[in-house]
Design a protein around this motif. Structure first.
Motif, PDB file in Angstrom:
ATOM      1  N   ASN A  30       6.666 -18.208 -10.188  1.00 44.69           N
ATOM      2  CA  ASN A  30       5.225 -18.409 -10.031  1.00 44.69           C
ATOM      3  C   ASN A  30       4.952 -19.749  -9.355  1.00 44.69           C
ATOM      4  O   ASN A  30       3.834 -20.233  -9.351  1.00 44.69           O
ATOM      5  CB  ASN A  30       4.495 -18.332 -11.375  1.00 44.69           C
ATOM      6  CG  ASN A  30       4.856 -19.487 -12.286  1.00 44.69           C
ATOM      7  OD1 ASN A  30       5.703 -20.308 -11.963  1.00 44.69           O
ATOM      8  ND2 ASN A  30       4.207 -19.562 -13.433  1.00 44.69           N
ATOM      9  N   GLY A  31       6.021 -20.325  -8.798  1.00 45.96           N
ATOM     10  CA  GLY A  31       5.865 -21.600  -8.114  1.00 45.96           C
ATOM     11  C   GLY A  31       6.235 -22.790  -8.972  1.00 45.96           C
ATOM     12  O   GLY A  31       6.484 -23.880  -8.460  1.00 45.96           O
ATOM     13  N   ASN A  32       6.277 -22.584 -10.284  1.00 46.13           N
ATOM     14  CA  ASN A  32       6.658 -23.669 -11.195  1.00 46.13           C
ATOM     15  C   ASN A  32       8.003 -23.413 -11.850  1.00 46.13           C
ATOM     16  O   ASN A  32       8.773 -24.323 -12.110  1.00 46.13           O
ATOM     17  CB  ASN A  32       5.610 -23.824 -12.308  1.00 46.13           C
ATOM     18  CG  ASN A  32       4.248 -24.142 -11.751  1.00 46.13           C
ATOM     19  OD1 ASN A  32       4.087 -25.085 -11.001  1.00 46.13           O
ATOM     20  ND2 ASN A  32       3.266 -23.326 -12.107  1.00 46.13           N
ATOM     21  N   ILE A  33       8.233 -22.162 -12.109  1.00 41.38           N
ATOM     22  CA  ILE A  33       9.443 -21.775 -12.832  1.00 41.38           C
ATOM     23  C   ILE A  33      10.000 -20.511 -12.183  1.00 41.38           C
ATOM     24  O   ILE A  33       9.246 -19.704 -11.652  1.00 41.38           O
ATOM     25  CB  ILE A  33       9.125 -21.601 -14.336  1.00 41.38           C
ATOM     26  CG1 ILE A  33      10.391 -21.607 -15.162  1.00 41.38           C
ATOM     27  CG2 ILE A  33       8.253 -20.406 -14.606  1.00 41.38           C
ATOM     28  CD1 ILE A  33      10.155 -22.043 -16.585  1.00 41.38           C
ATOM     29  N   LEU A  34      11.324 -20.419 -12.206  1.00 42.69           N
ATOM     30  CA  LEU A  34      11.995 -19.288 -11.540  1.00 42.69           C
ATOM     31  C   LEU A  34      12.893 -18.600 -12.564  1.00 42.69           C
ATOM     32  O   LEU A  34      13.610 -19.270 -13.317  1.00 42.69           O
ATOM     33  CB  LEU A  34      12.817 -19.829 -10.371  1.00 42.69           C
ATOM     34  CG  LEU A  34      13.648 -18.845  -9.546  1.00 42.69           C
ATOM     35  CD1 LEU A  34      13.775 -19.370  -8.115  1.00 42.69           C
ATOM     36  CD2 LEU A  34      15.035 -18.605 -10.125  1.00 42.69           C
ATOM     37  N   PHE A  35      12.842 -17.287 -12.568  1.00 45.28           N
ATOM     38  CA  PHE A  35      13.691 -16.470 -13.440  1.00 45.28           C
ATOM     39  C   PHE A  35      14.640 -15.664 -12.580  1.00 45.28           C
ATOM     40  O   PHE A  35      14.186 -14.917 -11.702  1.00 45.28           O
ATOM     41  CB  PHE A  35      12.840 -15.495 -14.264  1.00 45.28           C
ATOM     42  CG  PHE A  35      11.864 -16.146 -15.193  1.00 45.28           C
ATOM     43  CD1 PHE A  35      12.193 -16.361 -16.524  1.00 45.28           C
ATOM     44  CD2 PHE A  35      10.617 -16.543 -14.743  1.00 45.28           C
ATOM     45  CE1 PHE A  35      11.292 -16.969 -17.387  1.00 45.28           C
ATOM     46  CE2 PHE A  35       9.708 -17.147 -15.599  1.00 45.28           C
ATOM     47  CZ  PHE A  35      10.042 -17.365 -16.926  1.00 45.28           C
ATOM     48  N   THR A  36      15.938 -15.795 -12.807  1.00 43.10           N
ATOM     49  CA  THR A  36      16.856 -14.892 -12.115  1.00 43.10           C
ATOM     50  C   THR A  36      17.051 -13.652 -12.977  1.00 43.10           C
ATOM     51  O   THR A  36      16.957 -13.713 -14.203  1.00 43.10           O
ATOM     52  CB  THR A  36      18.241 -15.506 -11.841  1.00 43.10           C
ATOM     53  OG1 THR A  36      19.010 -15.510 -13.057  1.00 43.10           O
ATOM     54  CG2 THR A  36      18.137 -16.899 -11.255  1.00 43.10           C
ATOM     55  N   ALA A  37      17.334 -12.559 -12.317  1.00 44.19           N
ATOM     56  CA  ALA A  37      17.809 -11.381 -13.045  1.00 44.19           C
ATOM     57  C   ALA A  37      19.210 -11.713 -13.561  1.00 44.19           C
ATOM     58  O   ALA A  37      19.876 -12.640 -13.069  1.00 44.19           O
ATOM     59  CB  ALA A  37      17.869 -10.183 -12.111  1.00 44.19           C
ATOM     60  N   GLY A  38      19.666 -10.963 -14.520  1.00 44.59           N
ATOM     61  CA  GLY A  38      21.036 -11.122 -14.975  1.00 44.59           C
ATOM     62  C   GLY A  38      21.975 -10.839 -13.814  1.00 44.59           C
ATOM     63  O   GLY A  38      21.864  -9.797 -13.165  1.00 44.59           O
ATOM     64  N   ALA A 128      19.429 -17.021 -15.513  1.00 46.24           N
ATOM     65  CA  ALA A 128      19.020 -18.425 -15.572  1.00 46.24           C
ATOM     66  C   ALA A 128      17.514 -18.552 -15.393  1.00 46.24           C
ATOM     67  O   ALA A 128      16.881 -17.746 -14.710  1.00 46.24           O
ATOM     68  CB  ALA A 128      19.736 -19.223 -14.482  1.00 46.24           C
ATOM     69  N   ILE A 129      16.977 -19.576 -16.014  1.00 54.10           N
ATOM     70  CA  ILE A 129      15.580 -19.973 -15.824  1.00 54.10           C
ATOM     71  C   ILE A 129      15.620 -21.381 -15.239  1.00 54.10           C
ATOM     72  O   ILE A 129      16.300 -22.264 -15.780  1.00 54.10           O
ATOM     73  CB  ILE A 129      14.811 -19.976 -17.157  1.00 54.10           C
ATOM     74  CG1 ILE A 129      14.860 -18.590 -17.801  1.00 54.10           C
ATOM     75  CG2 ILE A 129      13.372 -20.436 -16.941  1.00 54.10           C
ATOM     76  CD1 ILE A 129      14.310 -18.556 -19.224  1.00 54.10           C
ATOM     77  N   ALA A 130      14.930 -21.564 -14.122  1.00 54.55           N
ATOM     78  CA  ALA A 130      14.995 -22.860 -13.445  1.00 54.55           C
ATOM     79  C   ALA A 130      13.599 -23.406 -13.169  1.00 54.55           C
ATOM     80  O   ALA A 130      12.645 -22.647 -12.960  1.00 54.55           O
ATOM     81  CB  ALA A 130      15.745 -22.714 -12.117  1.00 54.55           C
ATOM     82  N   SER A 131      13.517 -24.716 -13.164  1.00 54.80           N
ATOM     83  CA  SER A 131      12.296 -25.382 -12.751  1.00 54.80           C
ATOM     84  C   SER A 131      12.301 -25.486 -11.228  1.00 54.80           C
ATOM     85  O   SER A 131      13.340 -25.771 -10.630  1.00 54.80           O
ATOM     86  CB  SER A 131      12.238 -26.779 -13.366  1.00 54.80           C
ATOM     87  OG  SER A 131      11.224 -27.525 -12.740  1.00 54.80           O
ATOM     88  N   THR A 132      11.173 -25.269 -10.621  1.00 48.55           N
ATOM     89  CA  THR A 132      11.128 -25.372  -9.155  1.00 48.55           C
ATOM     90  C   THR A 132      10.739 -26.783  -8.725  1.00 48.55           C
ATOM     91  O   THR A 132      10.542 -27.033  -7.540  1.00 48.55           O
ATOM     92  CB  THR A 132      10.123 -24.360  -8.572  1.00 48.55           C
ATOM     93  OG1 THR A 132       8.835 -24.646  -9.122  1.00 48.55           O
ATOM     94  CG2 THR A 132      10.524 -22.940  -8.897  1.00 48.55           C
ATOM     95  N   GLU A 133      10.612 -27.683  -9.677  1.00 41.41           N
ATOM     96  CA  GLU A 133      10.204 -29.053  -9.332  1.00 41.41           C
ATOM     97  C   GLU A 133      11.369 -30.013  -9.433  1.00 41.41           C
ATOM     98  O   GLU A 133      12.337 -29.754 -10.087  1.00 41.41           O
ATOM     99  CB  GLU A 133       9.072 -29.499 -10.268  1.00 41.41           C
ATOM    100  CG  GLU A 133       7.808 -28.710  -9.970  1.00 41.41           C
ATOM    101  CD  GLU A 133       6.862 -28.643 -11.162  1.00 41.41           C
ATOM    102  OE1 GLU A 133       7.021 -29.440 -12.094  1.00 41.41           O
ATOM    103  OE2 GLU A 133       5.995 -27.779 -11.143  1.00 41.41           O
TER     104      GLU A 133
END
Ligand SMILES: C=C(N)C(=O)O
Length: 133
Positions: A30-38, A128-133
């Motif tokens: 959503n521009g702030n946080i990124l979710f990868t699929a497994g 993984a869940i990543a911050s886009t900042e």
């Protein structure tokens, strides 16, 4: 206004990770946080490494995570949380040894769990869940 959403969901697609093997996106943000699929141990070309040892399977799964992040200009340093699914918790040490190659300093939070089965008969799946900042 409460509940107002300013950032729209966006789907991420890259050739540096395998195509989805089902009805999901490789990643969303959503521009702030990124979710990868497994990510399973499949190469971007679609070769399944299910017969390889967990060291190799873990590396390929994490290479796929890395490829997705790089599509967005991110690195493994952006990762906040990882979930590792294994079909045999006895593989923990082997998985962890490979995992450490990718997260040396300030590693993300992580959960590592055994599950009964994984797609395509692989031994490990990593999201993984990543911050886009
Ligand atoms: C491999 C997957 N991430 C899935 O089937 O959801």
């Amino acid at each position: 206004m409460a509940g107002e959403h300013t950032d729209m969901k966006r789907v991420i697609s890259t050739q540096d990770a395998p195509e989805a093997v089902g009805a999901y996106s490789q990643a969303t943000t959503n521009g702030n946080i990124l979710f990868t699929a497994g990510q399973i141990p499949m190469t971007p070309d679609g070769d399944l490494l299910d017969d390889e040892d967990i060291t190799v399977q873990t590396r390929q799964s994490l290479e796929n995570v890395k490829g997705i992040l790089e599509e967005e200009g991110l690195t493994m340093q952006n990762v906040l949380k990882v979930t590792v699914f294994m079909d045999d918790i006895e593989d923990f040490d082997e998985m962890n040894d490979s995992y450490k190659e990718y997260f040396q300093d300030n590693p993300p939070a992580r959960s590592a769990v055994e599950v009964a089965n994984l797609p395509k008969g692989v031994g490990v799946e990593i999201e993984a869940i990543a911050s886009t900042e």
